[in-house]
Motif scaffolding. Sequence first.
Motif, PDB file in Angstrom:
ATOM      1  N   GLU A   2     -30.004  52.866  44.547  1.00 22.76           N
ATOM      2  CA  GLU A   2     -30.296  54.038  45.040  1.00 22.76           C
ATOM      3  C   GLU A   2     -31.521  54.464  45.510  1.00 22.76           C
ATOM      4  OE1 GLU A   2     -29.184  57.189  42.375  1.00 22.76           O
ATOM      5  OE2 GLU A   2     -27.024  56.449  42.153  1.00 22.76           O
ATOM      6  N   LEU A   3     -31.741  55.305  46.422  1.00 21.68           N
ATOM      7  CA  LEU A   3     -32.862  56.020  47.246  1.00 21.68           C
ATOM      8  C   LEU A   3     -32.524  57.263  47.389  1.00 21.68           C
ATOM      9  CD1 LEU A   3     -33.472  53.384  50.001  1.00 21.68           C
ATOM     10  CD2 LEU A   3     -34.912  53.546  47.901  1.00 21.68           C
ATOM     11  N   ALA A   4     -33.755  58.075  46.842  1.00 19.01           N
ATOM     12  CA  ALA A   4     -33.650  59.636  46.685  1.00 19.01           C
ATOM     13  C   ALA A   4     -32.229  59.980  46.282  1.00 19.01           C
ATOM     14  CB  ALA A   4     -34.008  60.168  48.285  1.00 19.01           C
ATOM     15  N   GLY A   5     -31.824  59.513  44.983  1.00 22.72           N
ATOM     16  CA  GLY A   5     -30.576  59.789  44.547  1.00 22.72           C
ATOM     17  C   GLY A   5     -29.183  59.585  45.170  1.00 22.72           C
ATOM     18  N   LYS A   6     -29.267  58.641  46.264  1.00 23.03           N
ATOM     19  CA  LYS A   6     -28.147  58.516  46.875  1.00 23.03           C
ATOM     20  C   LYS A   6     -28.120  56.887  46.953  1.00 23.03           C
ATOM     21  CE  LYS A   6     -25.569  59.238  51.081  1.00 23.03           C
ATOM     22  NZ  LYS A   6     -25.835  59.117  52.545  1.00 23.03           N
ATOM     23  N   SER A  15     -31.315  58.912  55.156  1.00 21.59           N
ATOM     24  CA  SER A  15     -31.597  60.208  55.243  1.00 21.59           C
ATOM     25  C   SER A  15     -33.207  60.236  55.256  1.00 21.59           C
ATOM     26  CB  SER A  15     -31.337  60.981  53.979  1.00 21.59           C
ATOM     27  OG  SER A  15     -32.058  60.680  52.901  1.00 21.59           O
ATOM     28  N   ALA A  17     -35.268  61.586  53.229  1.00 23.58           N
ATOM     29  CA  ALA A  17     -35.904  61.563  52.009  1.00 23.58           C
ATOM     30  C   ALA A  17     -35.685  60.003  51.505  1.00 23.58           C
ATOM     31  CB  ALA A  17     -35.017  62.503  50.941  1.00 23.58           C
ATOM     32  N   GLN A  18     -34.554  59.273  51.745  1.00 19.98           N
ATOM     33  CA  GLN A  18     -34.341  58.047  51.434  1.00 19.98           C
ATOM     34  C   GLN A  18     -35.405  57.326  52.164  1.00 19.98           C
ATOM     35  OE1 GLN A  18     -30.121  57.786  52.552  1.00 19.98           O
ATOM     36  NE2 GLN A  18     -30.169  56.677  50.461  1.00 19.98           N
ATOM     37  N   GLN A  20     -38.580  58.036  53.103  1.00 19.15           N
ATOM     38  CA  GLN A  20     -39.727  58.231  52.331  1.00 19.15           C
ATOM     39  C   GLN A  20     -39.834  57.545  51.080  1.00 19.15           C
ATOM     40  OE1 GLN A  20     -40.568  62.487  51.864  1.00 19.15           O
ATOM     41  NE2 GLN A  20     -42.574  62.253  50.923  1.00 19.15           N
ATOM     42  N   GLU A  21     -38.858  57.238  50.394  1.00 22.39           N
ATOM     43  CA  GLU A  21     -38.802  56.788  49.140  1.00 22.39           C
ATOM     44  C   GLU A  21     -39.003  55.248  49.613  1.00 22.39           C
ATOM     45  OE1 GLU A  21     -36.188  55.626  45.302  1.00 22.39           O
ATOM     46  OE2 GLU A  21     -35.933  57.749  46.015  1.00 22.39           O
TER      47      GLU A  21
END
Length: 125
Positions: A2-6, A15, A17-18, A20-21
């Motif tokens: 998972e990256l950024a909760g997904k 995404s 957010a993903q 960025q992580e």
Amino acid sequence: MELAGKKVTYDEELSDAQLQELHTNYQHLWQALKVVEFDDGQRELQVLYQEADNTANYEAAFFTLQVRHRDDRFHFDEYTIIVNNKSTFNDSDDEEVIELSQYDDWAKLEAQAVTSAKKWAAKFN
């Protein structure tokens, strides 16, 4: 993984957010790979890090272990670890491709990359 909760699935666009992580994780992996660096006066091993040029949907990173031989400025050995989420053709013993979606978490991916790096660097010690 998972990256950024997904959950990351193979070949999907990530995404913002993903990404960025993922970028943060790549920076951490780069530091972890530096455990293999050395300088024995004759040779120097450095870990180089290159991000993909297209940062809008970047999910690839290239970590190149490069051994430079001081007696010959044109003589060097390289091993590249490529981390991404797409199929990548690879037929060389001097590279490893690690796909994000094949790992449960970043720690396992990082452990695989460090193990590969140590194995390759051991040839020079």
